[in-house]
Design an enzyme around this catalytic site. Structure first.
Site, PDB file in Angstrom:
ATOM      1  CB  SER A 130      -3.440   7.759  -1.656  1.00  0.00           C
ATOM      2  OG  SER A 130      -4.652   7.071  -1.920  1.00  0.00           O
ATOM      3  CE  LYS A 184      -1.120   5.039  -1.609  1.00  0.00           C
ATOM      4  NZ  LYS A 184      -0.764   4.866  -2.976  1.00  0.00           N
ATOM      5  CG  HIS A 187      -3.758   4.700   1.988  1.00  0.00           C
ATOM      6  ND1 HIS A 187      -3.985   4.180   0.730  1.00  0.00           N
ATOM      7  CD2 HIS A 187      -4.666   5.676   2.155  1.00  0.00           C
ATOM      8  CE1 HIS A 187      -5.005   4.813   0.165  1.00  0.00           C
ATOM      9  NE2 HIS A 187      -5.434   5.736   1.013  1.00  0.00           N
ATOM     10  CG  ASN A 188      -2.198   1.330  -1.399  1.00  0.00           C
ATOM     11  OD1 ASN A 188      -2.557   2.451  -1.073  1.00  0.00           O
ATOM     12  ND2 ASN A 188      -1.684   1.082  -2.582  1.00  0.00           N
ATOM     13  CD  GLU A 191      -6.752   1.492  -2.120  1.00  0.00           C
ATOM     14  OE1 GLU A 191      -6.220   2.573  -1.799  1.00  0.00           O
ATOM     15  OE2 GLU A 191      -6.496   0.905  -3.194  1.00  0.00           O
ATOM     16  CE1 TYR A 192      -4.489  -3.753  -2.378  1.00  0.00           C
ATOM     17  CE2 TYR A 192      -4.775  -6.116  -2.377  1.00  0.00           C
ATOM     18  CZ  TYR A 192      -4.208  -4.986  -2.922  1.00  0.00           C
ATOM     19  OH  TYR A 192      -3.364  -5.092  -4.002  1.00  0.00           O
ATOM     20  NE  ARG A 289      -8.109  -6.514  -3.782  1.00  0.00           N
ATOM     21  CZ  ARG A 289      -7.680  -5.310  -4.149  1.00  0.00           C
ATOM     22  NH1 ARG A 289      -6.739  -5.193  -5.078  1.00  0.00           N
ATOM     23  NH2 ARG A 289      -8.162  -4.215  -3.592  1.00  0.00           N
ATOM     24  NE  ARG A 450       6.474 -22.585  20.230  1.00  0.00           N
ATOM     25  CZ  ARG A 450       7.276 -21.878  21.007  1.00  0.00           C
ATOM     26  NH1 ARG A 450       6.855 -21.514  22.211  1.00  0.00           N
ATOM     27  NH2 ARG A 450       8.470 -21.515  20.618  1.00  0.00           N
TER      28      ARG A 450
HETATM   29  N1  NDP Z   1      -2.879   4.772 -10.949  1.00  0.00           N
HETATM   30  C1  NDP Z   1      -3.205   5.043  -9.701  1.00  0.00           C
HETATM   31  O1  NDP Z   1      -4.379   5.189  -9.337  1.00  0.00           O
HETATM   32  C2  NDP Z   1      -2.121   5.239  -8.702  1.00  0.00           C
HETATM   33  C3  NDP Z   1      -0.797   4.978  -9.006  1.00  0.00           C
HETATM   34  N2  NDP Z   1       0.184   5.207  -8.089  1.00  0.00           N
HETATM   35  C4  NDP Z   1       1.582   4.976  -8.425  1.00  0.00           C
HETATM   36  O2  NDP Z   1       2.051   6.088  -9.200  1.00  0.00           O
HETATM   37  C5  NDP Z   1       3.011   5.654 -10.168  1.00  0.00           C
HETATM   38  C6  NDP Z   1       2.535   6.034 -11.558  1.00  0.00           C
HETATM   39  O3  NDP Z   1       1.304   5.388 -11.784  1.00  0.00           O
HETATM   40  P1  NDP Z   1       0.519   5.518 -13.164  1.00  0.00           P
HETATM   41  O4  NDP Z   1       0.394   6.942 -13.518  1.00  0.00           O
HETATM   42  O5  NDP Z   1      -0.696   4.693 -13.016  1.00  0.00           O
HETATM   43  O6  NDP Z   1       1.530   4.909 -14.239  1.00  0.00           O
HETATM   44  P2  NDP Z   1       2.088   3.416 -14.438  1.00  0.00           P
HETATM   45  O7  NDP Z   1       2.325   2.760 -13.140  1.00  0.00           O
HETATM   46  O8  NDP Z   1       1.227   2.726 -15.425  1.00  0.00           O
HETATM   47  O9  NDP Z   1       3.522   3.723 -15.110  1.00  0.00           O
HETATM   48  C7  NDP Z   1       3.619   4.277 -16.386  1.00  0.00           C
HETATM   49  C8  NDP Z   1       4.708   5.328 -16.429  1.00  0.00           C
HETATM   50  O10 NDP Z   1       5.971   4.767 -16.022  1.00  0.00           O
HETATM   51  C9  NDP Z   1       6.933   5.069 -17.040  1.00  0.00           C
HETATM   52  N3  NDP Z   1       7.983   4.040 -17.033  1.00  0.00           N
HETATM   53  C10 NDP Z   1       7.827   2.711 -16.887  1.00  0.00           C
HETATM   54  N4  NDP Z   1       9.025   2.109 -16.922  1.00  0.00           N
HETATM   55  C11 NDP Z   1       9.961   3.080 -17.099  1.00  0.00           C
HETATM   56  C12 NDP Z   1      11.368   3.095 -17.212  1.00  0.00           C
HETATM   57  N5  NDP Z   1      12.077   1.953 -17.148  1.00  0.00           N
HETATM   58  N6  NDP Z   1      11.987   4.280 -17.374  1.00  0.00           N
HETATM   59  C13 NDP Z   1      11.279   5.415 -17.445  1.00  0.00           C
HETATM   60  N7  NDP Z   1       9.939   5.475 -17.325  1.00  0.00           N
HETATM   61  C14 NDP Z   1       9.291   4.314 -17.159  1.00  0.00           C
HETATM   62  C15 NDP Z   1       6.125   5.053 -18.293  1.00  0.00           C
HETATM   63  O11 NDP Z   1       6.828   5.652 -19.345  1.00  0.00           O
HETATM   64  P3  NDP Z   1       6.428   5.327 -20.864  1.00  0.00           P
HETATM   65  O12 NDP Z   1       5.266   6.205 -21.189  1.00  0.00           O
HETATM   66  O13 NDP Z   1       7.650   5.655 -21.625  1.00  0.00           O
HETATM   67  O14 NDP Z   1       6.064   3.877 -20.913  1.00  0.00           O
HETATM   68  C16 NDP Z   1       4.912   5.859 -17.827  1.00  0.00           C
HETATM   69  O15 NDP Z   1       5.182   7.222 -17.756  1.00  0.00           O
HETATM   70  C17 NDP Z   1       3.155   4.152  -9.970  1.00  0.00           C
HETATM   71  O16 NDP Z   1       4.245   3.900  -9.132  1.00  0.00           O
HETATM   72  C18 NDP Z   1       1.860   3.744  -9.283  1.00  0.00           C
HETATM   73  O17 NDP Z   1       1.979   2.597  -8.495  1.00  0.00           O
HETATM   74  C19 NDP Z   1      -0.101   5.740  -6.863  1.00  0.00           C
HETATM   75  C20 NDP Z   1      -1.391   6.017  -6.508  1.00  0.00           C
HETATM   76  C21 NDP Z   1      -2.509   5.753  -7.371  1.00  0.00           C
HETATM   77  O1  5RP Z   2      -2.292   3.264  -4.612  1.00  0.00           O
HETATM   78  C1  5RP Z   2      -3.438   3.278  -5.003  1.00  0.00           C
HETATM   79  C2  5RP Z   2      -4.478   4.064  -4.324  1.00  0.00           C
HETATM   80  O2  5RP Z   2      -4.068   4.548  -3.126  1.00  0.00           O
HETATM   81  C3  5RP Z   2      -3.820   2.423  -6.171  1.00  0.00           C
HETATM   82  O3  5RP Z   2      -5.105   2.682  -6.572  1.00  0.00           O
HETATM   83  C4  5RP Z   2      -3.546   1.026  -5.818  1.00  0.00           C
HETATM   84  O4  5RP Z   2      -2.285   0.695  -6.397  1.00  0.00           O
HETATM   85  C5  5RP Z   2      -4.510   0.023  -6.332  1.00  0.00           C
HETATM   86  O5  5RP Z   2      -3.986  -1.197  -5.931  1.00  0.00           O
HETATM   87  P1  5RP Z   2      -4.435  -2.569  -6.543  1.00  0.00           P
HETATM   88  O6  5RP Z   2      -4.279  -2.442  -8.045  1.00  0.00           O
HETATM   89  O7  5RP Z   2      -3.506  -3.560  -5.942  1.00  0.00           O
HETATM   90  O8  5RP Z   2      -5.874  -2.754  -6.159  1.00  0.00           O
END
Ligand code: NDP
Ligand code: 5RP
Length: 481
Positions: A130, A184, A187-188, A191-192, A289, A450
């Site tokens: 996170s 985690k 945690h989320n 967060e909500y 939400r 019941r």
């Molecule tokens: N964004 C945030 O603030 C947070 C995100 N996370 C988690 O971290 C992870 C990454 O998040 P984020 O960086 O936002 O990216 P995304 O969740 O938007 O995922 C995009 C990435 O996934 C790859 N991907 C999707 N499908 C496939 C597949 N079938 N095979 C191979 N690669 C694939 C994409 O590759 P390509 O470029 O080829 O499409 C790209 O690299 C997620 O699980 C997310 O839930 C956790 C904490 C915070």
């Molecule tokens: O994991 C996270 C932070 O800890 C992401 O920010 C989270 O996925 C956001 O969730 P949502 O899009 O459901 O608000």
């Protein structure tokens, strides 16, 4: 053929993966990188030459670039994407190697994946991460599950990239298989709840005092210097202060009021229901939400009877007193949300046989993550004083805070109901608190009902045993053998 020059690899170079890879490189690691679409890999190498990444474009090349035992962190879209990448890595990795899934996987998936990958001799670790983009780069809070064996190798790497709070890295081995993703997920969920409570506080202050978003930004900035100090309160001030370049209006007034969700909050509530944990504050936040996004139903409800908030605009006669009441109500409701979150973790640990140290969880949430807050120090203190604390909100520090907030909390919920301002998380947190404190609950009547329609039996207050009343007969009571 690529030489095994890298210590660690990252698969998935979107927001999280690219920043995590940079964080690893900054902390002395030689990092191999791979992304399904090669453009992201090429882009990252060009944008960050200082990281001296090892770019790879096939899974074979990626595996060959890693020193043994190989360690790879997957940061891809949770779900099918994670399974697809695991299948590829299992194909090119060897027994003893480690695959870490740092995405927001659902913990039952992590349990399934860990079991399947373990059969190949490869270690699989589900690690919640996170902190968003900034945390991934500068130090996230990390919640790894997986085996003790994998933790020996992973621990030093994860400690080197985690946030530091009170001198301690925000990472600990949470427990086996899916424990890290479970924590985690909770945690989320918290967060909500935290976000919804803050949003309700903003709405009440705005309608109650007529303050502008910029003025309310000042209120949140002030709150951030006291017991509510937290990342979410801090960024709330930033969001409220932002003006829209196109219209000159406060940005918050031009953002569509329909909140999105990727699912982790809903998973938390579904899990709480499965475990029988009354996580009502978190549930209300998830439902709030959902309600916001029911545009058709919201349109159909326009004009239904009830107080029109606009008619009550500026209802707070003494704005400063009302703002302080809202602050206290927010703090009390926040205590409830965290207490419920820790209850889910305790119940999950018991159900899945994970030895989760709740004090350690509170400590690793003090930095790097979205719910980081000064308040978590108080939670850490509470668990340090009593590791088997049955109810977090009853710990002396929180009991005192809840006592201090009582009148204000009740006044705010009353005023919200009377003015037609929805404050579901405030109201449900208070109802939960009163439910816990109640000497006697109407659950006794539910038991009677019941037993009436389904002979479901009841227990009595005055003697042990299980009883049934012959409702359709002479209404005598029988004791079950
Ligand atoms: N964004 C945030 O603030 C947070 C995100 N996370 C988690 O971290 C992870 C990454 O998040 P984020 O960086 O936002 O990216 P995304 O969740 O938007 O995922 C995009 C990435 O996934 C790859 N991907 C999707 N499908 C496939 C597949 N079938 N095979 C191979 N690669 C694939 C994409 O590759 P390509 O470029 O080829 O499409 C790209 O690299 C997620 O699980 C997310 O839930 C956790 C904490 C915070
Ligand atoms: O994991 C996270 C932070 O800890 C992401 O920010 C989270 O996925 C956001 O969730 P949502 O899009 O459901 O608000």
């Amino acid at each position: 053929m690529t030489e095994p020059v890298a210590d660690i690899g990252v698969v998935g170079l979107a927001v999280m993966g690219s920043n995590l890879a940079r964080n690893l490189a900054r902390n002395g690691n030689k990092v191999a990188i791979f992304n399904r679409s090669p453009e992201k890999t090429e882009h990252l190498v060009v944008e960050h030459p200082e990281a001296e990444f090892v770019p790879t474009f096939t899974y074979e090349e990626f595996a060959a670039s890693l020193a043994r035992p190989r360690t790879a962190i997957i940061m891809v879209k949770a779900g099918a994407g994670t399974d697809a990448v695991i299948d590829e890595l299992v194909r090119v990795f060897e027994p003893g190697d480690i695959i870490v899934d740092g995405g927001n996987a659902h913990f039952p998936d992590t349990i399934r994946r860990e079991k399947a990958v373990r059969e190949t001799g490869i270690n699989f670790v589900g690690a919640g991460i996170s902190g968003g983009e900034e945390g991934a780069l500068n130090g996230p809070s990390i919640m790894p599950g997986g085996s003790d064996e994998a933790w020996v190798t992973l621990g030093p790497i994860l400690r080197s990239i985690a946030a530091i709070a009170e001198g301690e890295p925000c990472v600990t081995h949470i427990g086996h298989d899916g424990a890290g993703h479970f924590v985690k997920m909770v945690h989320n969920g918290i967060e909500y709840a935290d976000m919804q409570l803050i949003a309700e506080a903003y709405d009440l202050i705005r309608r109650g005092t007529g303050k502008t978003p910029a003025q309310i930004a000042d209120v949140f900035a002030e709150w951030n210097t006291g017991e509510l100090e937290s990342y979410l309160v801090e960024i709330t001030a930033e969001v409220l202060r932002q003006n829209d370049a196109a219209t000159g209006e406060a940005l918050v007034d031009v953002i569509l009021d329909e909140a999105g969700a990727k699912g982790t909050g809903a998973w938390t509530v579904q899990t709480a229901l499965d475990l029988g944990v009354p996580a009502s504050g978190i549930a209300e936040a998830v439902f709030a939400r959902s309600l916001s996004s029911q545009r058709g139903q919201r349109d159909a409800a326009v004009g239904l009877p009830g107080p029109a908030p606009a008619e009550h605009e500026g209802f707070a006669h003494d704005a400063e007193t009302f703002v302080e009441q809202v602050r206290l109500a927010l703090y009390a409701s926040k205590i409830v949300a965290y207490s419920q979150g820790f209850d889910i973790i305790r119940a999950g640990a018991a159900a899945y046989d994970w030895a989760i140290d709740l004090g350690a969880v509170s400590k690793i949430w003090r930095g790097g993550c979205i719910i980081r807050a000064q308040f978590l120090n108080r939670i850490a203190d509470a668990y340090a004083a009593q590791p088997d604390l049955p109810l977090l909100l009853a710990a002396p520090y929180f009991a005192e805070a809840l006592g201090r907030a009582q009148d204000a909390w009740r006044e705010v919920v009353t005023v919200a109901a009377a003015s037609g301002i929805p404050a579901p998380a405030f109201a449900s947190s208070l109802a939960y608190y009163d439910g816990l404190r109640a000497d006697r609950l109407p659950a006794a009547l539910v038991q009677g009902q019941r037993d009436f329609f389904g002979a479901h039996t009841y227990r009595r207050v005055d003697r042990p045993g299980v009883f049934h009343t012959e409702w359709s007969g002479d209404r005598s009571e029988t004791q079950e053998s």
